[in-house]
Design an enzyme around this catalytic site. Structure first.
Site, PDB file in Angstrom:
ATOM      1  CD  GLU A 205      -2.996  -1.004   0.222  1.00  0.00           C
ATOM      2  OE1 GLU A 205      -3.128   0.076  -0.391  1.00  0.00           O
ATOM      3  OE2 GLU A 205      -3.711  -2.008   0.019  1.00  0.00           O
TER       4      GLU A 205
ATOM      5  CG  HIS B 299      -4.702  -4.944   1.743  1.00  0.00           C
ATOM      6  ND1 HIS B 299      -4.920  -3.593   1.766  1.00  0.00           N
ATOM      7  CD2 HIS B 299      -5.502  -5.472   2.734  1.00  0.00           C
ATOM      8  CE1 HIS B 299      -5.796  -3.309   2.734  1.00  0.00           C
ATOM      9  NE2 HIS B 299      -6.162  -4.424   3.329  1.00  0.00           N
TER      10      HIS B 299
ATOM     11  CB  CYS C 263      -5.992  -2.923   6.411  1.00  0.00           C
ATOM     12  SG  CYS C 263      -6.281  -4.685   6.666  1.00  0.00           S
TER      13      CYS C 263
END
Ligand code: PCA
Length: 200
Positions: free
Chosen positions: A80, A166, A142
């Site tokens: 991310e 992820h 998250c």
């Protein structure tokens, strides 16, 4: 030897298994790319998870923090790029479903990771594992945990590497869940080891 705090999450919503949990448990104590791995599993609970990761950081005093989350439906490993200052989403494991709440009052709108996500993606593809940078970690747990860690990094520990990856469902989860693309546990774990090897 440097220390990496590696976190996964417990199962949540309609996912009876969270593949990040098994990965972090199996990597706990291993030495990977100059780091000794210290693993923890986080609850899926807006009222607890942020403080929990902060107390792990305080206790472990890591040189880097890498958190993993399941993104059921994704096909690739997705490091991310950014965490945003929003809690918004489905019910957590305590039944709380926040709507447009800030994570940190008057906190920055967002924080970029300082982990080498481009290098991770290139390394993954090089060893034959599909990967791409993701530009959204969502607004659920998250993103929440990623934001709390990066807020701390920005305020107190700019030298500490911090990031979030992820991952897709494992076959074990897909067999139970039925409607998600999946990877073998071995490939998911190899992907995370490959990402850790890219840390300085
Ligand atoms: N994935 C969720 C929370 C826990 C997990 O593994 C998310 O993407 O926010």
């Amino acid at each position: 030897m440097k220390t990496l705090l590696l976190t996964g999450f417990e199962p949540f919503l309609n996912y009876p298994v969270n593949p990040t949990q098994r990965i972090v448990v199996e990597l706990n104590g291993m030495e990977i790319g100059g780091y000794r791995v210290h693993s923890e599993v986080l609850p899926v609970d807006f009222s607890v998870s942020g403080d929990r990761i902060m107390s792990h950081i305080e206790a472990v005093k890591p040189d880097a923090v890498l958190s993993l989350g399941l993104s059921g439906g994704r096909f690739k490993i997705t490091p991310e790029r950014i965490a945003i200052n929003v809690n918004d989403g489905a019910k957590d494991n305590k039944g709380h479903a926040p709507v447009d709440e800030p994570i940190v009052d008057k906190g920055a709108d967002g924080y970029f990771t300082n982990m080498p996500i481009r290098k991770m993606v290139e390394a993954l593809k090089h060893v034959g594992l599909p990967a791409e940078i993701s530009n959204t970690a969502g607004a659920y747990l998250c993103n929440h945990v990623m934001y709390r860690i990066l807020h701390f990094v920005k305020e107190h520990r700019p030298d500490m590497l911090a990031g979030f990856i992820h991952i897709p469902a494992s076959h074990e989860l897909a067999v139970e869940h039925g409607r998600v693309p999946s990877w073998s546990h071995e490939d998911l774990k190899r992907a995370i080891v490959t990402c850790i090897e890219q840390l300085d």
